[in-house]
Design a protein around this motif. Sequence first.
Motif, mmCIF file in Angstrom:
data_model
loop_
_atom_site.group_PDB
_atom_site.id
_atom_site.type_symbol
_atom_site.label_atom_id
_atom_site.label_comp_id
_atom_site.label_asym_id
_atom_site.label_seq_id
_atom_site.Cartn_x
_atom_site.Cartn_y
_atom_site.Cartn_z
ATOM 1 N N MET A 311 0.839 -1.204 0.000
ATOM 2 C CA MET A 311 0.000 0.000 0.000
ATOM 3 C C MET A 311 0.875 1.255 0.000
ATOM 4 S SD MET A 311 -2.923 -0.968 2.844
ATOM 5 C CE MET A 311 -3.636 0.700 2.932
ATOM 6 N N ALA A 312 1.868 1.256 0.887
ATOM 7 C CA ALA A 312 2.752 2.424 0.986
ATOM 8 C C ALA A 312 3.521 2.614 -0.311
ATOM 9 C CB ALA A 312 3.713 2.248 2.163
ATOM 10 N N ARG A 313 3.993 1.509 -0.879
ATOM 11 C CA ARG A 313 4.775 1.591 -2.111
ATOM 12 C C ARG A 313 3.931 2.158 -3.252
ATOM 13 N NH1 ARG A 313 7.415 -3.931 -2.702
ATOM 14 N NH2 ARG A 313 8.422 -3.291 -0.756
ATOM 15 N N MET A 314 2.693 1.713 -3.358
ATOM 16 C CA MET A 314 1.809 2.217 -4.419
ATOM 17 C C MET A 314 1.559 3.712 -4.253
ATOM 18 S SD MET A 314 -0.918 -0.920 -4.735
ATOM 19 C CE MET A 314 -2.122 0.014 -5.697
ATOM 20 N N LEU A 315 1.390 4.149 -3.009
ATOM 21 C CA LEU A 315 1.142 5.571 -2.775
ATOM 22 C C LEU A 315 2.367 6.397 -3.154
ATOM 23 C CD1 LEU A 315 -0.998 7.543 -1.594
ATOM 24 C CD2 LEU A 315 0.265 7.435 0.543
ATOM 25 N N LEU A 316 3.549 5.929 -2.763
ATOM 26 C CA LEU A 316 4.770 6.684 -3.045
ATOM 27 C C LEU A 316 5.030 6.739 -4.551
ATOM 28 C CD1 LEU A 316 7.143 5.447 -0.216
ATOM 29 C CD2 LEU A 316 5.658 7.446 -0.253
ATOM 30 N N ARG A 317 4.753 5.648 -5.231
ATOM 31 C CA ARG A 317 4.929 5.621 -6.679
ATOM 32 C C ARG A 317 4.045 6.677 -7.337
ATOM 33 N NH1 ARG A 317 3.041 0.427 -8.636
ATOM 34 N NH2 ARG A 317 4.332 -0.638 -7.122
#
Lengths: 343, 343
Positions: A311-317
């Motif tokens: 979830m965090a990775r998708m948001l940062l991307r």
Amino acid sequence: MTEEPRPTLEAVAARAGVSRATVSRVVNGDPGVRERLAEKVRHAVDELGYVPNRAARSLVTRRHDAVAVVIAEPETRVFADPFFALQLRGISKELTEHDIQLVLLLTEGREDHERVGRYLAGGHVDGALAFSLHLDDPLPGIIRRAGVPTVFGGRPGWPEPGPGEPGVSYVDCDNRGGAREAVRHLVGLGRSRVAHITGPLDQTSAVDRLDGFRDVLVDVDPRLIAEGDFTPAGGERAMRELLDRVPELDAVFTANDLSASGALRVLRERGKRVPDDVAVVGFDDMLPVAEQTEPPLTTVRQDIEGMGRLMARMLLRGKGGEDLGTEPAGVVLPTALVRRASA
Amino acid sequence: MTEEPRPTLEAVAARAGVSRATVSRVVNGDPGVRERLAEKVRHAVDELGYVPNRAARSLVTRRHDAVAVVIAEPETRVFADPFFALQLRGISKELTEHDIQLVLLLTEGREDHERVGRYLAGGHVDGALAFSLHLDDPLPGIIRRAGVPTVFGGRPGWPEPGPGEPGVSYVDCDNRGGAREAVRHLVGLGRSRVAHITGPLDQTSAVDRLDGFRDVLVDVDPRLIAEGDFTPAGGERAMRELLDRVPELDAVFTANDLSASGALRVLRERGKRVPDDVAVVGFDDMLPVAEQTEPPLTTVRQDIEGMGRLMARMLLRGKGGEDLGTEPAGVVLPTALVRRASA
């Protein structure tokens, strides 16, 4: 029937009787707008159902290097259910690797969600991660109106967006497939009266697991289904109900491991041997819970910490120019049956 | 020796080579200052040890209706130790009654504390509540420099402020008095070889409890003192050490209940009967831990949730014009011995 056009920034400005610039500043959480004007703008945004263009937005707003996490449960539940600690662990690791501050917004309950929305809209964070949403909760709408890029944990339960409407990004596990595997395992053991303790049915994860149960047992006796709430106490209550209704049941699939721990206590209390008399399968493979039950729990594994991280990775991307709002992605992670002594 | 004057806003502006207005905006967390300038200002603030005049500050800054909570422990510990959940419960209740958002800033560890400081200084919250501070941690200094009104949980360990320097506000319990009562109880039971498992000695709460132990047992054999870390695993380690050194010990006072739970496990393992062979007293009266140990734990009660609530109340009272920085208050709450089976 003609399709209504998507409301524009101009339409919001006209409705609120303010300039485009003022609307833009309010939508982008600029604190420099007088509260009376900001209120007018928010009112017009609500009335028209305006959704800001996040790609444009990311160009004008500064970065705060902070991401909010919103869990749609009272803080007492957040600290009592290890599921949330695990998901937060994944989120925290990922954000820290990018030197981004994790800002956990705690509430006493649903009546505080408007305040959470104000904080999200107030220009304090670059995005939000939201989980444990409930269907009748205004929080998803509040988060949308706050206009910050958001990734949801668990498939949101609202209707699919129409053409031209922004979609949502989320991470989920294969709740329905995992439930099917659990129930097939019980049927494969020769069990013929398989019961189900559901989660709270205002959450898609609980609904999807119930659907998976029904996929396998199409004509199931409705007395074999009891609603729980993902807590040990809810599992106890539901197990008592089930045994009172169908004393001869020979298996139970519970919607999560905490419910299973409660169900196991009641089975012991009633003198039922597990798995000899009643086989039990949980969902989550939450450790150490699933290993410490008596007997240790057969369960459907999902990678809770990994979901948080993703979830965090998708948001940062999606930060820094890309538009999460118009290129939404729903990612569904696989599950796997873990066999221990209970089934 | 002449006393150095307190650095002024003007001095910071001169050092940074910017206007007074720019310093004021950075100090007050206005997001409209370019990062390069803001960095220069923060550097000058650090160099000069400038502390903003908070009374003036509260007049120019807008309210965010949000309060940050900073716990100087990694998030894994925050979720594993029920002490923090209890303190947060008190804080959350009090803030929610005032419709103020609780913003919990989580970290992976001490290396993330500078980032916490940036968030605090960034104009996102009206104040901060900080607890579980460690003596060698830069966090207290970072929080001070962030210039937000702060109430500390536990007496901070830094030196008393000199005349003209701002003091600090904190809430603590009577750690030393409570420890004295615990040890006197053990001595009153006729125990003559009383050991102590301390907390981490870089925290004032642990040091104060050790001091209380020594107040009663002035000439104690140093082999009867072992350092723990407020966790069950630390309690186990320390108990093994103590039994190896002094096998004939007949009582243990542990610095908290979690340490006691670990110590009790080791005593059982070594075949020691509690309280017959070794009497045990804990500290906290953390429920359900203290009631569920075998045997149930005699312990020193402190009102953890109440301390959280009081911290929040003190911070809110200081908002809107009053200056917490120059009218600090240290509040020390009483403790009480709760007698159960372990001593």
